[in-house]
Enzyme design. Sequence first.
Site, PDB file in Angstrom:
ATOM      1  CG  HIS A   1      28.195  41.513  28.699  1.00 50.35           C
ATOM      2  ND1 HIS A   1      29.097  41.591  27.144  1.00 50.35           N
ATOM      3  CD2 HIS A   1      28.946  40.886  28.427  1.00 50.35           C
ATOM      4  CE1 HIS A   1      28.697  40.593  26.825  1.00 50.35           C
ATOM      5  NE2 HIS A   1      29.204  40.413  27.603  1.00 50.35           N
TER       6      HIS A   1
ATOM      7  CD  GLN B   1      23.087  38.415  20.708  1.00 44.10           C
ATOM      8  OE1 GLN B   1      22.598  39.911  21.169  1.00 44.10           O
ATOM      9  NE2 GLN B   1      24.486  38.079  21.642  1.00 44.10           N
TER      10      GLN B   1
ATOM     11  CB  ALA C   1      25.406  33.988  29.341  1.00 45.06           C
TER      12      ALA C   1
ATOM     13  CB  CYS D   1      33.270  33.883  21.500  1.00 40.96           C
ATOM     14  SG  CYS D   1      32.219  34.555  21.966  1.00 40.96           S
TER      15      CYS D   1
HETATM   16  N1  PLP Z   1      25.068  32.672  24.522  1.00 42.76           N
HETATM   17  C1  PLP Z   1      25.171  34.101  23.386  1.00 42.76           C
HETATM   18  C2  PLP Z   1      24.068  33.949  21.900  1.00 42.76           C
HETATM   19  C3  PLP Z   1      25.980  34.906  22.943  1.00 42.76           C
HETATM   20  O1  PLP Z   1      25.583  35.789  21.644  1.00 42.76           O
HETATM   21  C4  PLP Z   1      26.833  35.282  23.803  1.00 42.76           C
HETATM   22  C5  PLP Z   1      27.766  36.183  23.780  1.00 42.76           C
HETATM   23  O2  PLP Z   1      28.617  36.641  23.053  1.00 42.76           O
HETATM   24  C6  PLP Z   1      26.970  34.124  25.158  1.00 42.76           C
HETATM   25  C7  PLP Z   1      26.220  33.235  25.262  1.00 42.76           C
HETATM   26  C8  PLP Z   1      27.893  34.181  26.381  1.00 42.76           C
HETATM   27  O3  PLP Z   1      27.358  35.051  27.380  1.00 42.76           O
HETATM   28  P1  PLP Z   1      28.417  36.322  28.430  1.00 42.76           P
HETATM   29  O4  PLP Z   1      29.554  37.415  27.596  1.00 42.76           O
HETATM   30  O5  PLP Z   1      27.913  36.696  29.088  1.00 42.76           O
HETATM   31  O6  PLP Z   1      29.257  35.048  28.620  1.00 42.76           O
END
Ligand code: PLP
Length: 389
Positions: free
Chosen positions: A201, A179, A69, A324
């Site tokens: 994932h 989510q 994402a 993150c």
């Molecule tokens: N957007 C949201 C709401 C998320 O919870 C996350 C992951 O923590 C992401 C984007 C990023 O996704 P990815 O880990 O697939 O890059």
Amino acid sequence: MIYLDHTATTRPYDEVIQLFAEGLGARFINPAGHYRAAIEEEKALQSAKARLASLLGCKASELIFTSGATESINTALKGYCDANRRKGDRVIIGAGDHPATKEAAAWLKDHGYDVVVAPLTADGRTDWQSVAELFDSKLLMVSTLSVNNETGAINDIASLRALRDDLAPGAAIHVDHVQGWNRLDIDLHASGVDLASFSGHKIHGPKGIGLLYCRDSVRFTPLIAGGGQQGGRRSGTESPLAADALALAATIGHGKREASNARVGELRARFLSRLTEAGIEYTEHAAGAAIPHILSIGFAGCRAETLVHMLEDQGILVSTRSACSSKKNDISPVLAAMKVPVDVAGGTIRVSFDPSNTEDEMDQATAVLVNAVKQLQLLVRPKKGRRHV
Ligand code: PLP
């Protein structure tokens, strides 16, 4: 181990693991080849796309496989704005958006776009009404998440669409559905959004694969150039096996969406009632506005990092907030935007549930949490009878 951090990532379904285990050695052929084995892999790739499209309510041609994402979101924001700059230069995001969106928006700001951050309501939803006067002919794009990854607050995409259709029909809407996937009822065409991002994932699929939805008539500048795969919209050798695994995870999760939501709702209720029974005071953020599987819960007088480590010592995994940003010690900008008092925000952990969790795990985890909170609150509470001089 009691895993209560399903918002950070999920364990792949057993069926997905089996598919991978069987396919990793056998299915190594590049789908771009011209021999029969390659054509079979290309067919598998297209079949996975078609299955995903039918689950998400769009056409297969509108889906692009990405690495996850973060890449989808960056492509949606930077790529759309670059290809459509003549339509306007204002971009609205939300104060609760994921760092992938905030960082992509910061990049846009550095490149001359007028980036506006919409505030949050006290229950964690993005307050578009408060920036409604900025929905005009200059508005190029609005980006939002459907479910906040820290608090679980659900944004009402239909109300955003109505605002856009009324006041700024030329503006595009991008939704970070990470989510919300397999938790909300998602029908991309019916929702009227232009772009959307998804991650494998978070839905018991593999890591390293995600989706970008881009409505047929919408143009964007590709972020990754190269061999011209996926119609030149995202170059790089595709993994038909990972695509298959993603489609499998999405199909399994789709089939049990309602039962899963009901189940995690029960687990959440049990978790909270155990805390109440133990006489622990807590603040449930986004109460009433949150999706059942994400619980953002604050304990005044505690330090979230300390709580997380005390739980981990007993084999219980939760997090302070988004995976993150959880390594930073500062107060969550999302809770700050909701105007949560600093002492409660500083003592807020995120507990996220999955149907695979059990009642017994709720009881064990809350027993440890109750002890940890009591210990930490004792340390900060002034002792009775002690005078301050
Ligand atoms: N957007 C949201 C709401 C998320 O919870 C996350 C992951 O923590 C992401 C984007 C990023 O996704 P990815 O880990 O697939 O890059």
